[in-house]
Design an enzyme around this catalytic site. Structure first.
Site, PDB file in Angstrom:
ATOM      1  N   GLU A  50      -1.285  -1.152  -4.670  1.00 30.20           N
ATOM      2  CA  GLU A  50      -2.666  -0.414  -5.047  1.00 30.20           C
ATOM      3  C   GLU A  50      -2.419   0.586  -6.006  1.00 30.20           C
ATOM      4  O   GLU A  50      -1.273   1.179  -6.264  1.00 30.20           O
ATOM      5  CB  GLU A  50      -2.875   0.441  -3.671  1.00 30.20           C
ATOM      6  CG  GLU A  50      -4.194   1.133  -3.762  1.00 30.20           C
ATOM      7  CD  GLU A  50      -4.765   1.825  -2.311  1.00 30.20           C
ATOM      8  OE1 GLU A  50      -4.769   2.895  -2.260  1.00 30.20           O
ATOM      9  OE2 GLU A  50      -4.867   0.909  -1.461  1.00 30.20           O
TER      10      GLU A  50
ATOM     11  N   ASP B  21       0.867  -1.169  -0.077  1.00 25.70           N
ATOM     12  CA  ASP B  21       0.008  -0.057  -0.066  1.00 25.70           C
ATOM     13  C   ASP B  21       0.720   1.195  -0.074  1.00 25.70           C
ATOM     14  O   ASP B  21       1.129   1.721   1.189  1.00 25.70           O
ATOM     15  CB  ASP B  21      -0.902  -0.072   1.200  1.00 25.70           C
ATOM     16  CG  ASP B  21      -1.740   1.055   1.283  1.00 25.70           C
ATOM     17  OD1 ASP B  21      -2.120   1.818   0.325  1.00 25.70           O
ATOM     18  OD2 ASP B  21      -2.006   1.549   2.406  1.00 25.70           O
TER      19      ASP B  21
ATOM     20  N   ASP C 265      -2.206   0.916   7.311  1.00 23.85           N
ATOM     21  CA  ASP C 265      -1.386   0.796   6.245  1.00 23.85           C
ATOM     22  C   ASP C 265      -1.180  -0.694   5.908  1.00 23.85           C
ATOM     23  O   ASP C 265      -1.063  -1.070   4.943  1.00 23.85           O
ATOM     24  CB  ASP C 265      -0.100   1.825   6.137  1.00 23.85           C
ATOM     25  CG  ASP C 265      -0.356   3.190   6.036  1.00 23.85           C
ATOM     26  OD1 ASP C 265      -1.575   3.538   5.504  1.00 23.85           O
ATOM     27  OD2 ASP C 265       0.084   3.906   6.719  1.00 23.85           O
TER      28      ASP C 265
END
Length: 180
Positions: free
Chosen positions: A70, A7, A142
């Site tokens: 992502e 991420d 996160d």
């Protein structure tokens, strides 16, 4: 298959590692790469190097078979979007420099796969990741998002492989279409 979820973020990049065998998932590790030390705060190239080196270290330590990252969304603040894109670029570059295949998913796709709907709050994603991986506590936001990306790939990756084997190919919009 060992999956490394990433991420990306300029201040804090989450990572999550899990093993997938069929539908069974096993937690391996998770955490964050921080670039907020005072000496690096104003130095973008140094912060990007911290991310690059951190990702390379994760690859060496955990030996993943694939990474799930992502896709950057367009933010209200264009400057923030550009900075996030640079952080994501450093992460993806580190992964491909290590010859690791990279799958990409939007936050919406990850939230749908993990929490059942694309508008899930961070706390919902954390709780579902904890439940799906049978963790004693919810991971930080996160790290939970990174684990969510790995979970998404564990489930969607098989379908994507079947689509590809059937002759579909990915377009630039992340959608699949039949090869001509």
């Amino acid at each position: 298959m060992r999956i490394l979820g990433i991420d990306p973020g300029l201040r804090s990049t989450g990572f999550g590692v899990l093993d997938a065998e069929g539908a069974a998932l096993r937690y391996v590790a998770s955490g964050v790469i921080q670039t907020t030390r005072s000496a690096e705060q104003g130095d973008l190239p140094a912060r990007l190097k911290v991310l690059f080196d951190g990702i390379r270290e994760l690859q060496a330590r955990y030996q993943p078979d694939v990474a799930a990252v992502e896709i950057v969304f367009v933010n209200v603040n264009p400057q923030a979007t550009l900075l996030l894109g640079q952080a994501r670029g450093a992460c993806v570059t580190a992964l491909v420099a290590g010859d690791l295949p990279v799958a990409e998913y939007t936050a919406l796709q990850m939230k749908q796969a993990v929490a059942g709907h694309g508008k899930a709050a961070k706390t919902q994603v954390q709780a579902m990741v904890q439940r799906l991986l049978r963790l004693p506590a919810a991971p930080k936001a996160d790290a939970a998002d990174a684990l969510g990306l790995a979970i998404t790939h564990a489930h969607a990756g098989r379908a994507v492989a079947l689509l590809h084997a059937a002759g579909a190919q990915r377009s630039t919009s992340s959608m699949y279409r039949r090869r001509s």
